[in-house]
Design an enzyme around this catalytic site. Structure first.
Site, mmCIF file in Angstrom:
data_model
loop_
_atom_site.group_PDB
_atom_site.id
_atom_site.type_symbol
_atom_site.label_atom_id
_atom_site.label_comp_id
_atom_site.label_asym_id
_atom_site.label_seq_id
_atom_site.Cartn_x
_atom_site.Cartn_y
_atom_site.Cartn_z
ATOM 1 N N CYS A 109 36.805 51.540 -0.136
ATOM 2 C CA CYS A 109 35.388 51.603 -0.479
ATOM 3 C C CYS A 109 35.259 51.623 -1.993
ATOM 4 C CB CYS A 109 34.713 52.829 0.153
ATOM 5 S SG CYS A 109 34.777 54.338 -0.812
ATOM 6 N N GLU A 110 34.262 50.876 -2.479
ATOM 7 C CA GLU A 110 34.132 50.742 -3.927
ATOM 8 C C GLU A 110 33.523 51.981 -4.577
ATOM 9 O OE1 GLU A 110 31.836 47.211 -4.432
ATOM 10 O OE2 GLU A 110 29.915 48.249 -4.299
ATOM 11 N N HIS A 111 32.999 52.894 -3.793
ATOM 12 C CA HIS A 111 32.395 54.094 -4.366
ATOM 13 C C HIS A 111 33.415 55.182 -4.655
ATOM 14 C CE1 HIS A 111 28.897 52.402 -1.909
ATOM 15 N NE2 HIS A 111 28.723 52.069 -3.174
ATOM 16 N N HIS A 112 34.451 55.267 -3.825
ATOM 17 C CA HIS A 112 35.440 56.342 -3.994
ATOM 18 C C HIS A 112 36.861 55.817 -4.108
ATOM 19 C CE1 HIS A 112 31.974 57.989 -1.702
ATOM 20 N NE2 HIS A 112 32.108 58.986 -2.564
ATOM 21 N N GLN B 191 31.237 47.999 3.409
ATOM 22 C CA GLN B 191 31.442 47.339 4.708
ATOM 23 C C GLN B 191 30.397 46.248 4.975
ATOM 24 O OE1 GLN B 191 31.992 50.089 7.994
ATOM 25 N NE2 GLN B 191 31.456 48.498 9.475
ATOM 26 N N HIS C 242 35.421 55.569 7.718
ATOM 27 C CA HIS C 242 35.489 55.683 6.254
ATOM 28 C C HIS C 242 36.111 57.021 5.884
ATOM 29 C CE1 HIS C 242 32.850 52.176 5.156
ATOM 30 N NE2 HIS C 242 32.716 52.232 6.467
ATOM 31 N N CYS D 263 36.302 58.344 3.091
ATOM 32 C CA CYS D 263 35.481 59.101 2.137
ATOM 33 C C CYS D 263 34.462 59.970 2.857
ATOM 34 C CB CYS D 263 34.823 58.187 1.105
ATOM 35 S SG CYS D 263 33.637 57.023 1.774
HETATM 36 ZN ZN ZN Z 1 33.197 55.800 -0.134
#
Ligand code: ZN
Length: 212
Positions: free
Chosen positions: A103-106, A144, A172, A174
């Site tokens: 995931c690009e956020h975490h 996703q 996920h 995260c």
């Molecule tokens: Zn994430």
């Protein structure tokens, strides 16, 4: 920083790896990246020089290079290299394609299964290439929803079928490991193109095949 442009071509990160002994302590894969990981280990409160961590920056550099190797690959080429002329008018469904992404956020993994269907228009795609296209986009920093659309759009663009349907279900880490800690939730996304978008009967047939 624009990761896509700054990232070296696949394999280029290993250009410093000139050690003859693959297990040599002095092996270097990507000195800059390894230095970042070493700093990170210190910031986390650990000692990068202790035995268990000494080769960790090297391993992380190699792992991250592999897990983001999709940036260097053109999905259009992958598809076009494996198209066969075939007068097939029936829906093709490839179910349960395992995938792993970040995931690009975490930058934490999310993983699950992809189901890809299409209605051929004179050409069919080698079955293993469907999974390969999923990997090309999964091996990047992703959300996703975008991953699902990119797989659908790549197939739609490269093989010009009557329609494409992609459903992805994923867990996920995260979400599972931090914050809300919803261990058992899965996220389902879908992208419908062409006939699958226009015709509810085609979509219903796809969904029925998924469950059969
Ligand atoms: Zn994430």
């Amino acid at each position: 920083m624009n990761i896509k442009n700054d990232k070296p071509a696949p394999g280029a990160m290993g250009r410093y790896a000139n050690s003859l002994d693959p297990d040599s302590e002095s092996e270097v894969y990507d000195s800059e990246f390894e230095a970042l990981v070493r700093h990170m280990l210190i910031r986390l409160g650990d000692d990068p020089n202790r035995e268990g961590l000494i080769r960790t920056p090297l391993r992380v550099a190699k792992a991250m290079d592999f897990l983001t190797s999709g940036y260097g690959v053109d999905a259009d080429e992958v598809v076009k290299s494996a198209l066969f002329n075939e007068d097939c008018r029936e829906m093709v469904l490839v179910r349960d394609i395992e995938f792993y992404s970040l995931c690009e956020h975490h930058m934490l993994p999310f993983f699950g299964r992809a189901h890809v269907g299409y209605l051929p228009n004179g050409q069919v795609l080698g079955l293993s290439k469907v999974a390969r296209v999923v990997d090309v986009f999964a091996r990047r920093l992703q959300v996703q929803e975008r991953l699902t659309s990119q797989v659908a759009d790549a197939l739609m663009g490269a093989m010009n079928p009557h329609g494409v349907a992609v459903v992805m279900e994923a867990s996920h880490t995260c979400m599972m490991m931090r914050g809300v800690q919803k261990q058992n939730s899965t996220t389902v996304t879908s992208a419908m193109r062409g006939t699958f978008e226009r015709d509810p009967r085609t979509r219903a047939e796809f969904m029925a095949l998924l469950k059969s």
